[in-house]
Design a protein around this motif. Structure first.
Motif, PDB file in Angstrom:
ATOM      1  N   CYS A  28      41.001  81.939  46.280  1.00  0.00           N
ATOM      2  CA  CYS A  28      41.177  82.556  44.974  1.00  0.00           C
ATOM      3  C   CYS A  28      42.421  83.430  45.045  1.00  0.00           C
ATOM      4  CB  CYS A  28      39.957  83.410  44.604  1.00  0.00           C
ATOM      5  SG  CYS A  28      39.617  84.735  45.785  1.00  0.00           S
ATOM      6  N   GLU A  29      42.938  83.790  43.901  1.00  0.00           N
ATOM      7  CA  GLU A  29      44.092  84.689  43.854  1.00  0.00           C
ATOM      8  C   GLU A  29      43.595  86.109  44.057  1.00  0.00           C
ATOM      9  OE1 GLU A  29      47.832  85.893  40.929  1.00  0.00           O
ATOM     10  OE2 GLU A  29      46.471  84.247  40.405  1.00  0.00           O
ATOM     11  N   LEU A  30      43.992  86.706  45.175  1.00  0.00           N
ATOM     12  CA  LEU A  30      43.474  88.011  45.531  1.00  0.00           C
ATOM     13  C   LEU A  30      44.093  89.115  44.680  1.00  0.00           C
ATOM     14  CD1 LEU A  30      43.431  87.777  49.444  1.00  0.00           C
ATOM     15  CD2 LEU A  30      41.573  87.317  47.832  1.00  0.00           C
ATOM     16  N   HIS A  31      43.277  90.111  44.392  1.00  0.00           N
ATOM     17  CA  HIS A  31      43.756  91.294  43.685  1.00  0.00           C
ATOM     18  C   HIS A  31      44.782  92.015  44.556  1.00  0.00           C
ATOM     19  CE1 HIS A  31      43.583  95.447  42.134  1.00  0.00           C
ATOM     20  NE2 HIS A  31      43.226  94.888  40.982  1.00  0.00           N
ATOM     21  N   PRO A  32      45.818  92.655  43.966  1.00  0.00           N
ATOM     22  CA  PRO A  32      46.824  93.364  44.782  1.00  0.00           C
ATOM     23  C   PRO A  32      46.217  94.378  45.746  1.00  0.00           C
ATOM     24  CG  PRO A  32      47.587  93.177  42.520  1.00  0.00           C
ATOM     25  CD  PRO A  32      46.181  92.662  42.540  1.00  0.00           C
ATOM     26  N   GLY A  33      45.103  94.983  45.370  1.00  0.00           N
ATOM     27  CA  GLY A  33      44.446  95.953  46.243  1.00  0.00           C
ATOM     28  C   GLY A  33      43.262  95.369  46.979  1.00  0.00           C
ATOM     29  N   ALA A  34      43.258  94.041  47.201  1.00  0.00           N
ATOM     30  CA  ALA A  34      42.099  93.368  47.782  1.00  0.00           C
ATOM     31  C   ALA A  34      41.736  93.896  49.164  1.00  0.00           C
ATOM     32  CB  ALA A  34      42.350  91.866  47.856  1.00  0.00           C
ATOM     33  N   ALA A  35      42.740  94.314  49.929  1.00  0.00           N
ATOM     34  CA  ALA A  35      42.477  94.760  51.302  1.00  0.00           C
ATOM     35  C   ALA A  35      41.580  95.992  51.346  1.00  0.00           C
ATOM     36  CB  ALA A  35      43.791  95.049  52.016  1.00  0.00           C
ATOM     37  N   GLU A  36      41.575  96.779  50.277  1.00  0.00           N
ATOM     38  CA  GLU A  36      40.732  97.986  50.227  1.00  0.00           C
ATOM     39  C   GLU A  36      39.590  97.825  49.232  1.00  0.00           C
ATOM     40  OE1 GLU A  36      44.244  98.355  49.688  1.00  0.00           O
ATOM     41  OE2 GLU A  36      44.424  98.503  51.878  1.00  0.00           O
ATOM     42  N   SER A  37      39.304  96.614  48.834  1.00  0.00           N
ATOM     43  CA  SER A  37      38.346  96.354  47.769  1.00  0.00           C
ATOM     44  C   SER A  37      36.916  96.273  48.287  1.00  0.00           C
ATOM     45  CB  SER A  37      38.696  95.024  47.096  1.00  0.00           C
ATOM     46  OG  SER A  37      38.443  93.951  47.993  1.00  0.00           O
ATOM     47  N   PRO A  38      35.918  96.318  47.356  1.00  0.00           N
ATOM     48  CA  PRO A  38      34.525  96.085  47.762  1.00  0.00           C
ATOM     49  C   PRO A  38      34.332  94.740  48.460  1.00  0.00           C
ATOM     50  CG  PRO A  38      34.604  97.011  45.555  1.00  0.00           C
ATOM     51  CD  PRO A  38      36.028  96.698  45.935  1.00  0.00           C
ATOM     52  N   ALA A  39      35.087  93.721  48.056  1.00  0.00           N
ATOM     53  CA  ALA A  39      34.953  92.407  48.675  1.00  0.00           C
ATOM     54  C   ALA A  39      35.370  92.435  50.132  1.00  0.00           C
ATOM     55  CB  ALA A  39      35.788  91.387  47.905  1.00  0.00           C
ATOM     56  N   ALA A  40      36.485  93.096  50.421  1.00  0.00           N
ATOM     57  CA  ALA A  40      36.953  93.192  51.806  1.00  0.00           C
ATOM     58  C   ALA A  40      35.985  94.012  52.646  1.00  0.00           C
ATOM     59  CB  ALA A  40      38.352  93.801  51.844  1.00  0.00           C
ATOM     60  N   LEU A  41      35.453  95.098  52.068  1.00  0.00           N
ATOM     61  CA  LEU A  41      34.485  95.927  52.786  1.00  0.00           C
ATOM     62  C   LEU A  41      33.235  95.114  53.115  1.00  0.00           C
ATOM     63  CD1 LEU A  41      33.557  98.750  53.786  1.00  0.00           C
ATOM     64  CD2 LEU A  41      32.616  99.121  51.495  1.00  0.00           C
ATOM     65  N   HIS A  42      32.751  94.365  52.147  1.00  0.00           N
ATOM     66  CA  HIS A  42      31.565  93.539  52.356  1.00  0.00           C
ATOM     67  C   HIS A  42      31.797  92.526  53.467  1.00  0.00           C
ATOM     68  CE1 HIS A  42      28.481  90.453  51.351  1.00  0.00           C
ATOM     69  NE2 HIS A  42      27.777  91.490  50.934  1.00  0.00           N
ATOM     70  N   ALA A  43      32.920  91.832  53.415  1.00  0.00           N
ATOM     71  CA  ALA A  43      33.227  90.823  54.431  1.00  0.00           C
ATOM     72  C   ALA A  43      33.309  91.436  55.821  1.00  0.00           C
ATOM     73  CB  ALA A  43      34.529  90.108  54.085  1.00  0.00           C
ATOM     74  N   SER A  44      33.925  92.604  55.926  1.00  0.00           N
ATOM     75  CA  SER A  44      34.068  93.238  57.241  1.00  0.00           C
ATOM     76  C   SER A  44      32.719  93.632  57.814  1.00  0.00           C
ATOM     77  CB  SER A  44      34.988  94.464  57.147  1.00  0.00           C
ATOM     78  OG  SER A  44      34.376  95.516  56.424  1.00  0.00           O
ATOM     79  N   HIS A  45      31.804  94.099  56.956  1.00  0.00           N
ATOM     80  CA  HIS A  45      30.472  94.448  57.426  1.00  0.00           C
ATOM     81  C   HIS A  45      29.689  93.212  57.848  1.00  0.00           C
ATOM     82  CE1 HIS A  45      30.172  98.783  56.867  1.00  0.00           C
ATOM     83  NE2 HIS A  45      30.852  98.658  55.744  1.00  0.00           N
ATOM     84  N   MET A  46      29.861  92.098  57.145  1.00  0.00           N
ATOM     85  CA  MET A  46      29.170  90.876  57.531  1.00  0.00           C
ATOM     86  C   MET A  46      29.673  90.381  58.888  1.00  0.00           C
ATOM     87  SD  MET A  46      27.021  90.582  55.146  1.00  0.00           S
ATOM     88  CE  MET A  46      27.186  92.377  54.913  1.00  0.00           C
TER      89      MET A  46
END
Length: 218
Positions: A28-46
């Motif tokens: 998908c086209e990532l949001h400019p702030g994706a690296a600090e986003s809820p999605a990135a946080l979720h993935a890192s915890h998984m």
């Protein structure tokens, strides 16, 4: 399986310095702030929860969440198809879609037909979600009886297995984290006595029941 099991983690974008990250594919086209986003946080915890039980695990990161934890069914189906075509042995999905659409069912079937295990989180309450509700998927919900290295055989309508949901107050907990712990246990078992042997020895059997003495089997 190889000595370093490869897990296709379908989630938010994993950071380049994530332990065990072999490669990442953004679907998908990532949001400019994706690296600090809820999605990135979720993935890192998984990823971290998987490696609690399988520190040697490697990840193929398949990004489907651009920033928020929301995506299209078509993007999810494409991620499952990519996972089916990959060298990953286990496909992990710590999320759920509310409808069993044919597009999703076909993509799940492709993963299973490729001989891979598909683990997905399932909520303890409410309507079924997918891919957890699809036939052949290893559906997991949180079970407070379980430590991070344990799992339970629930055989409930919404979830076959239970695992550690994480500590109270943690940034991410519940079925998502439980599924990640379970995926790590599968990966570890693949390097030891085998997954079939692991699935014969749950720490708990039956539904979790909360009483005066705390959680226990019903």
């Amino acid at each position: 399986m190889t000595r370093t099991p490869l897990i296709a983690l379908i989630d938010g974008p994993l950071a380049a310095d994530t332990s065990g990250l072999a490669s990442r594919m953004d679907l998908c086209e990532l949001h400019p702030g994706a690296a600090e986003s809820p999605a990135a946080l979720h993935a890192s915890h998984m990823a971290a929860a998987i490696r609690v039980n399988a520190p040697e695990a490697q990840f193929l990161g398949l990004s489907i969440f651009p920033g928020r934890l929301s995506t299209s069914l078509a993007t999810l189906a494409e991620a499952l198809r990519r996972a089916a075509e990959s060298e990953a042995e286990i496909v992990h999905c710590s999320f759920g879609h509310g409808e069993a659409r044919p597009l999703l069912a076909e993509a799940v079937a492709a993963v299973l037909a490729a001989g891979k295990l598909l683990v997905a989180s399932a909520p303890a309450r409410g309507a079924p979600v997918y891919p957890a509700g699809c036939d052949g998927v290893l559906s997991v919900q949180g079970d407070a009886r379980c430590a991070s290295g344990q799992w339970s055989l629930l055989d409930l309508p919404g979830a076959r297995f239970g695992a550690c949901p994480g500590a109270p107050g943690a940034p991410v907990r519940g079925a998502s984290l439980a599924a990640a712990h379970f995926t790590g246990l599968l990966a570890r078992a693949s390097l030891q006595d085998g997954i079939e042997a692991m699935l014969q020895t749950p720490a708990f059997r039956g539904r979790e029941r909360i009483g005066a003495g705390g959680p226990h089997a019903a």
